[in-house]
Scaffold this motif. Structure first.
Motif: not given
Length: 369
Positions: A238-247, A264-269, A271-280
């Motif tokens: 989760l914390t190693d930037e070379a892996i960065n699993l959570l996002p 919003m701004f506590n999310l991983p970068e 996931l912040q300001l996702l576009p309005a057409d972001k698909k789940r």
């Protein structure tokens, strides 16, 4: 009197090329869905040996089409427990199947990927980690001679058919998912490899949102989940930037819902300001696998606190509002319970409280009656 199908199975052992080809052309459409796999148990499972021999493709006796048919039948027969064992518990055949995938001129590479994935239901397949390329000239695409490393490179670099115009290697995702169920497999995916100094799981993460390939998304999601059964690597992942699993776990379950500014701004970068057409992720079963990964991450308090800091709860809350799938809703409920519950004090906190109470006891005047 043998039936027509029984005669065809017997023909697999024929010394005549044309007879074998007729048998394969007919049998490939029957196994296993609309024929009894036990037909291939004839003469102490000799047809399994015959099919392996055909798959080995000796040019003077076998064509590429015949190999494809033989591999297809073997892959289907893996649905039978005993036949899967006979197919898999064979070091030379494991090495041959894997090497056939790595052979970038092989027109049947994707069929061999399916066969390898079906063979990986047995833990015997973990012997592949000790195998090197055999019988295949090492292409410039590979910097390691270890078969597992080469399979990873095929999957990562070959998705657009740039390695092999006849293969996209998608079904290696299911192979990775199955082999990661075993300790040796999990260790491989979460351990930096000497040949490229990269943790293999990090190479797979980008495919969690490859919407043109359900197989890749599903297989990679399961590989991630299985790789999380050993908790000691969680914080590094989760914390190693070379892996960065959570996002890469969160992006597939995130939609275009609006969160408040703090959330919003506590999310991983990512996931912040996702576009309005972001698909789940459109497939509920794959969403469920990602939720199960989050539950596995919740095993330790340290990670639970990190997930709270990263606004995971608001994403789960929004998913729960829109899902119509019972399993997804249940998993959301379980995650909310894990993330929103009050935590018991840590050992250090208990020690501190005991210390405070002890000091109070020392200051207290004991009255003598």
């Amino acid at each position: 009197m043998p039936t027509e199908l029984e005669e065809l199975v017997e023909f697999l052992h024929s010394p005549q090329h044309a007879v074998k080809q007729i048998a394969l052309d007919n049998l490939v459409q029957f196994s296993p869905a609309n024929a009894n796999p036990k037909l291939f148990a004839y003469d102490n499972y000799r047809p399994i040996k015959d099919l392996k021999e055909i798959a080995l493709k000796r040019p003077e006796t076998t064509t590429t089409i015949m190999v494809g048919h033989a591999v297809t039948i073997l892959a289907n027969l893996c649905s039978d427990t005993e036949m899967r064992r006979l197919i898999t518990e064979d070091d030379a055949f494991i090495q041959f199947v894997a090497s056939s995938i790595i052979d970038l001129t092989n027109r049947n590479a994707d069929l061999f990927c399916i066969l390898l994935a079906n063979m990986a239901k047995l833990d015997y397949i973990t012997r592949i980690f000790d195998m090197d390329i055999s019988g295949v000239s090492k292409d410039d695409a590979f910097t390691s001679s270890n078969i597992m490393d080469c399979l990873m490179d095929c999957f990562v670099k070959g998705a657009d058919r740039s390695l092999n115009v006849n293969a996209n290697f998608d079904y290696l995702a299911y192979f990775f998912a199955d082999i990661s169920r075993f300790k040796h497999g999990r260790d491989y995916f979460v351990t930096e490899q000497d040949y490229d100094n990269v943790v293999p799981i990090s190479k797979l993460l980008v495919f969690t949102e490859k919407y043109d390939s359900k197989v890749r998304r599903e297989g990679v999601a399961s590989t991630i989940k299985n790789s999380l059964f050993d908790t000691e690597k969680h914080m590094k992942l989760l914390t190693d930037e070379a892996i960065n699993l959570l996002p890469y776990i969160l992006l597939p379950i995130a939609g275009s819902e609006e969160l408040d500014e703090e959330e919003m701004f506590n999310l991983p970068e990512e996931l912040q300001l996702l576009p309005a057409d972001k698909k789940r992720e459109p497939i509920s079963d794959i969403i469920a696998v990602h939720l199960e990964s989050l539950l596995l991450l919740c095993v330790t308090r340290e990670v639970r606190e990190l997930l709270r800091e990263k606004s995971v709860y608001p994403l789960i809350r929004e998913l729960h509002k829109v899902t119509k799938d019972e399993l997804v809703a249940e998993l959301c409920d379980r995650l909310v319970q894990m993330l929103m519950r009050d935590e018991a004090p840590t050992t250090q906190e208990v020690d501190a409280m005991n210390s405070d109470e002890s000091d109070d006891d020392e200051d207290r005047i004991v009255e003598v009656a």
